[in-house]
Every structure is written in structure tokens, then in C-alpha cells.
Design a protein around this motif. Structure first.
Motif, PDB file in Angstrom:
ATOM      1  N   VAL A 177      40.914  53.362  55.126  1.00 58.64           N
ATOM      2  CA  VAL A 177      41.793  52.365  54.436  1.00 58.64           C
ATOM      3  C   VAL A 177      42.694  51.949  55.467  1.00 58.64           C
ATOM      4  O   VAL A 177      43.575  52.532  55.987  1.00 58.64           O
ATOM      5  CB  VAL A 177      42.267  52.849  53.163  1.00 58.64           C
ATOM      6  N   GLN A 187      46.155  48.879  56.243  1.00 54.72           N
ATOM      7  CA  GLN A 187      47.130  48.126  55.704  1.00 54.72           C
ATOM      8  C   GLN A 187      47.692  47.293  56.862  1.00 54.72           C
ATOM      9  O   GLN A 187      48.515  47.630  57.824  1.00 54.72           O
ATOM     10  CB  GLN A 187      48.116  49.028  55.160  1.00 54.72           C
ATOM     11  N   GLY A 232      48.890  44.538  51.947  1.00 57.72           N
ATOM     12  CA  GLY A 232      48.480  45.422  50.832  1.00 57.72           C
ATOM     13  C   GLY A 232      47.256  46.154  51.632  1.00 57.72           C
ATOM     14  O   GLY A 232      47.007  46.301  52.634  1.00 57.72           O
ATOM     15  N   LEU A 233      46.626  46.920  50.796  1.00 55.30           N
ATOM     16  CA  LEU A 233      45.777  47.951  51.102  1.00 55.30           C
ATOM     17  C   LEU A 233      44.211  47.254  51.035  1.00 55.30           C
ATOM     18  O   LEU A 233      43.941  46.653  50.253  1.00 55.30           O
ATOM     19  CB  LEU A 233      45.744  49.335  50.274  1.00 55.30           C
ATOM     20  N   TRP A 237      40.087  48.705  51.577  1.00 56.75           N
ATOM     21  CA  TRP A 237      39.158  49.687  52.060  1.00 56.75           C
ATOM     22  C   TRP A 237      38.376  49.296  53.263  1.00 56.75           C
ATOM     23  O   TRP A 237      37.764  47.993  53.079  1.00 56.75           O
ATOM     24  CB  TRP A 237      38.392  49.893  50.798  1.00 56.75           C
ATOM     25  N   MET A 279      33.453  54.189  54.398  1.00 59.22           N
ATOM     26  CA  MET A 279      33.203  55.456  53.829  1.00 59.22           C
ATOM     27  C   MET A 279      31.963  56.122  54.370  1.00 59.22           C
ATOM     28  O   MET A 279      31.042  55.309  54.588  1.00 59.22           O
ATOM     29  CB  MET A 279      33.229  55.181  52.170  1.00 59.22           C
ATOM     30  N   HIS A 290      29.185  53.214  54.476  1.00 55.39           N
ATOM     31  CA  HIS A 290      29.380  51.768  53.854  1.00 55.39           C
ATOM     32  C   HIS A 290      30.610  51.287  54.578  1.00 55.39           C
ATOM     33  O   HIS A 290      31.397  51.938  54.943  1.00 55.39           O
ATOM     34  CB  HIS A 290      29.831  52.190  52.245  1.00 55.39           C
ATOM     35  N   TYR A 342      44.546  54.308  57.755  1.00 56.45           N
ATOM     36  CA  TYR A 342      44.677  55.414  57.049  1.00 56.45           C
ATOM     37  C   TYR A 342      43.105  56.270  56.879  1.00 56.45           C
ATOM     38  O   TYR A 342      42.269  55.582  56.467  1.00 56.45           O
ATOM     39  CB  TYR A 342      45.097  55.415  55.548  1.00 56.45           C
ATOM     40  N   GLN A 344      53.472  53.576  46.434  1.00 61.66           N
ATOM     41  CA  GLN A 344      53.560  53.537  48.112  1.00 61.66           C
ATOM     42  C   GLN A 344      55.234  53.368  48.426  1.00 61.66           C
ATOM     43  O   GLN A 344      55.729  52.198  47.978  1.00 61.66           O
ATOM     44  CB  GLN A 344      52.985  52.421  48.940  1.00 61.66           C
ATOM     45  N   PRO A 354      50.320  55.809  50.643  1.00 60.76           N
ATOM     46  CA  PRO A 354      50.168  55.701  49.096  1.00 60.76           C
ATOM     47  C   PRO A 354      50.145  57.060  48.363  1.00 60.76           C
ATOM     48  O   PRO A 354      49.561  58.155  49.046  1.00 60.76           O
ATOM     49  CB  PRO A 354      48.927  54.858  48.941  1.00 60.76           C
ATOM     50  N   TYR A 364      49.953  49.568  43.654  1.00 56.85           N
ATOM     51  CA  TYR A 364      48.741  49.168  43.730  1.00 56.85           C
ATOM     52  C   TYR A 364      47.866  49.750  42.580  1.00 56.85           C
ATOM     53  O   TYR A 364      47.596  50.791  42.584  1.00 56.85           O
ATOM     54  CB  TYR A 364      48.153  49.405  45.292  1.00 56.85           C
ATOM     55  N   TRP A 419      30.915  48.095  44.544  1.00 54.49           N
ATOM     56  CA  TRP A 419      31.054  47.980  46.062  1.00 54.49           C
ATOM     57  C   TRP A 419      31.373  46.445  46.054  1.00 54.49           C
ATOM     58  O   TRP A 419      30.529  45.672  45.838  1.00 54.49           O
ATOM     59  CB  TRP A 419      29.724  48.577  46.741  1.00 54.49           C
ATOM     60  N   GLN A 454      34.969  48.821  46.779  1.00 58.88           N
ATOM     61  CA  GLN A 454      36.055  49.144  46.273  1.00 58.88           C
ATOM     62  C   GLN A 454      37.257  48.165  46.737  1.00 58.88           C
ATOM     63  O   GLN A 454      37.372  47.717  47.941  1.00 58.88           O
ATOM     64  CB  GLN A 454      36.840  50.627  46.833  1.00 58.88           C
ATOM     65  N   THR A 455      37.931  47.873  45.831  1.00 56.20           N
ATOM     66  CA  THR A 455      39.001  46.662  45.981  1.00 56.20           C
ATOM     67  C   THR A 455      40.375  47.318  45.546  1.00 56.20           C
ATOM     68  O   THR A 455      40.405  47.987  44.620  1.00 56.20           O
ATOM     69  CB  THR A 455      38.774  45.322  45.721  1.00 56.20           C
ATOM     70  N   PHE A 456      41.590  46.661  46.391  1.00 59.88           N
ATOM     71  CA  PHE A 456      42.787  47.013  45.653  1.00 59.88           C
ATOM     72  C   PHE A 456      43.333  45.642  45.137  1.00 59.88           C
ATOM     73  O   PHE A 456      42.914  44.654  45.750  1.00 59.88           O
ATOM     74  CB  PHE A 456      43.609  47.503  46.991  1.00 59.88           C
ATOM     75  N   GLY A 457      44.450  45.908  44.310  1.00 62.82           N
ATOM     76  CA  GLY A 457      45.193  44.664  43.935  1.00 62.82           C
ATOM     77  C   GLY A 457      46.262  44.371  45.375  1.00 62.82           C
ATOM     78  O   GLY A 457      46.266  45.149  45.990  1.00 62.82           O
ATOM     79  N   GLN A 458      46.726  43.195  45.276  1.00 61.38           N
ATOM     80  CA  GLN A 458      47.891  42.840  46.325  1.00 61.38           C
ATOM     81  C   GLN A 458      49.164  43.605  46.052  1.00 61.38           C
ATOM     82  O   GLN A 458      49.823  43.437  47.041  1.00 61.38           O
ATOM     83  CB  GLN A 458      47.859  41.284  46.120  1.00 61.38           C
ATOM     84  N   GLY A 459      49.292  44.277  44.973  1.00 62.05           N
ATOM     85  CA  GLY A 459      50.672  45.160  45.004  1.00 62.05           C
ATOM     86  C   GLY A 459      51.557  44.373  44.042  1.00 62.05           C
ATOM     87  O   GLY A 459      51.629  43.292  44.060  1.00 62.05           O
TER      88      GLY A 459
END
Lengths: 119, 107
Positions: A37, A39, A44-45, A47, A50, A61, A97, B38, B44, B87, B94, B96-101
Motif C-alpha cells: 500500500v 502513500q 491518502g492511502l 492499494w 497483493m 493482483h 508500506y 493514522q 495506519p 481513512y 477489486w 480495494q479502495t480507500f477514502g481520501q481521509g
């Protein structure tokens, strides 16, 4: 105690290659789903990639932006996860990370290794 | 790709106050949402998984709720150490996604 220790980051010119490593202790890389992952600075984070556990079939993936350029792999004897990054771009600049995925959430994170792509 | 939109971008509150953070998904993700905290210079830390399950060692003042497209992280009474960036992350599709925080800052 689980520890994930990333290394291999640095300053690299656009188009160059780097290989990141993540040395694990307290868990077996082959027995777990492992991810990278990233940043970007102040962002932000995201992905990146994997690899499934050996029992899970070892599938890999990637996020679309790195497909064909990055390769995730592991060395079971060294208990180490890798990310081979080729054709690096400025937008790949980030803290990378190494993280353990439990199939429900990310629980163990390394401290990250910084990759800076710049001429 | 599922887009997670967190609101607000920044939340300014005082210790002792209640914090409510929102995460909205671009389509239904059932309950497959996690929340992470975080702090500056740190990796995080998992707080909540599957929308409402507190991770091991997480204080009871943290709670999560929601399903489908709308999710909430609530901190019932803010402690000084809770000021950080939060976050959300989905695992239903697929990639996987994250929000912007959401940055939770001291008022």
C-alpha cells in the motif's frame, strides 16, 4: 511479535527500476495474504498489489496504474516479500508500506520505505 | 472502481466532544468497510472492520455503523490522542479502495 521491515526505496530517475523488500518476522509471508500500500507525500492511502498465501493459490493482483510495470513476489526461505518496480514514473513517488491482509482487514503494517522518482 | 468519499475533509473539535465521520461508497459494499487511524509519521492502525467490529485493543469510545453505501465512524468523547487522520477502506470489490481521509484536528 510481528514485524515488517521494508527496504529498497530511494531516489530514482523516471524510467528506472527499484526492488522493494519487506523482511517479515513473527509471521510467515507464504502463509499470509500480503499487500503493498502506498502513500504519496501529504496524500491518502492507495492499494498497489497483493499476493495470496500459498494455500490461497498465490494469485497476484495489481492496481491498474501499475499493471505490467510492477511485480509482487516472495522468497519463502528468506520470509521476505518483494515489489519489483520498473518503468517508474513521477506519480509512483510515495511511501510504500508492506501490510498483512487477513482477508477482512489490514492489521500489521511496516514503517514504509520512501520511493522518489525524479530527474 | 468503488469510490469512497469521506466527509468532512477536516473536522475541528475539542477534547470531550463527540466526533462523527462519514464515508460514502459509490455503490453498495454491504458491510465490507474498515476504518483506520493514522498519526503523523506513523503507519495506519486498524480501528473498525466489517463496518461495526472494533479491532483488538481499540477503546470502546470508537464505534462504527452503516451498510450499503453509507457508513459512520463515531468517537463518543474525544481524547487528545484521537486527533489524527481517519481513512475508510472497502474490500467488497477489486480493487480495494480507500477514502481520501478526514483530518480530525483540535479546535
Amino acid at each position: 511479535e510481528v514485524q515488517l521491515m521494508e527496504s529498497g526505496g530511494g531516489l530514482i530517475q523516471p524510467g528506472g527500476s527499484l526492488r522493494l523488500s519487506c523482511a517479515a518476522s513473527g509471521l510467515t509471508v507464504s502463509g499470509n495474504y500480503m499487500s503493498w500500500v502506498r502513500q504519496a507525500p501529504g496524500k491518502g492511502l492507495e492499494w498497489v498489489s497483493m499476493i495470496y498465501s500459498s494455500a490461497g493459490g498465490g494469485e497476484t493482483h495489481y492496481t491498474d496504474s501499475v499493471k505490467g510495470r510492477f511485480t509482487i513476489s516472495r522468497d519463502n526461505s528468506e520470509n521476505t516479500l518483494f515489489l519489483q518496480m520498473n518503468s517508474l514514473r513521477a506519480e509512483d513517488t510515495a511511501l510504500y508500506y508492506c501490510v498483512r491482509w487477513t482477508e477482512r482487514y489490514y492489521d500489521y503494517w511496516g514503517q514504509g520505505t520512501l520511493v522518489t522518482v525524479s530527474s | 472502481e468503488i469510490v469512497l468519499t469521506q466527509s468532512p475533509d477536516t473536522l475541528s473539535l475539542s477534547p470531550g466532544e463527540r466526533a462523527t465521520l462519514s464515508c460514502r461508497a459509490s455503490q453498495s459494499i454491504s458491510v465490507y468497510l474498515a476504518w483506520y487511524q493514522q498519526k503523523p509519521g506513523q503507519a495506519p492502525r486498524l480501528l473498525i472492520y466489517d463496518a461495526s467490529n472494533r479491532a483488538s485493543g481499540i477503546p470502546a469510545r470508537f464505534s462504527g455503523s452503516g451498510s450499503g453505501t453509507d457508513f459512520t465512524l463515531t468517537i463518543s468523547s474525544l481524547e487528545p490522542e484521537d486527533f489524527a487522520v481517519y481513512y475508510c477502506q472497502q474490500r467488497n470489490y477489486w480493487p480495494q479502495t480507500f477514502g481520501q481521509g478526514t483530518k480530525l484536528e483540535i479546535k
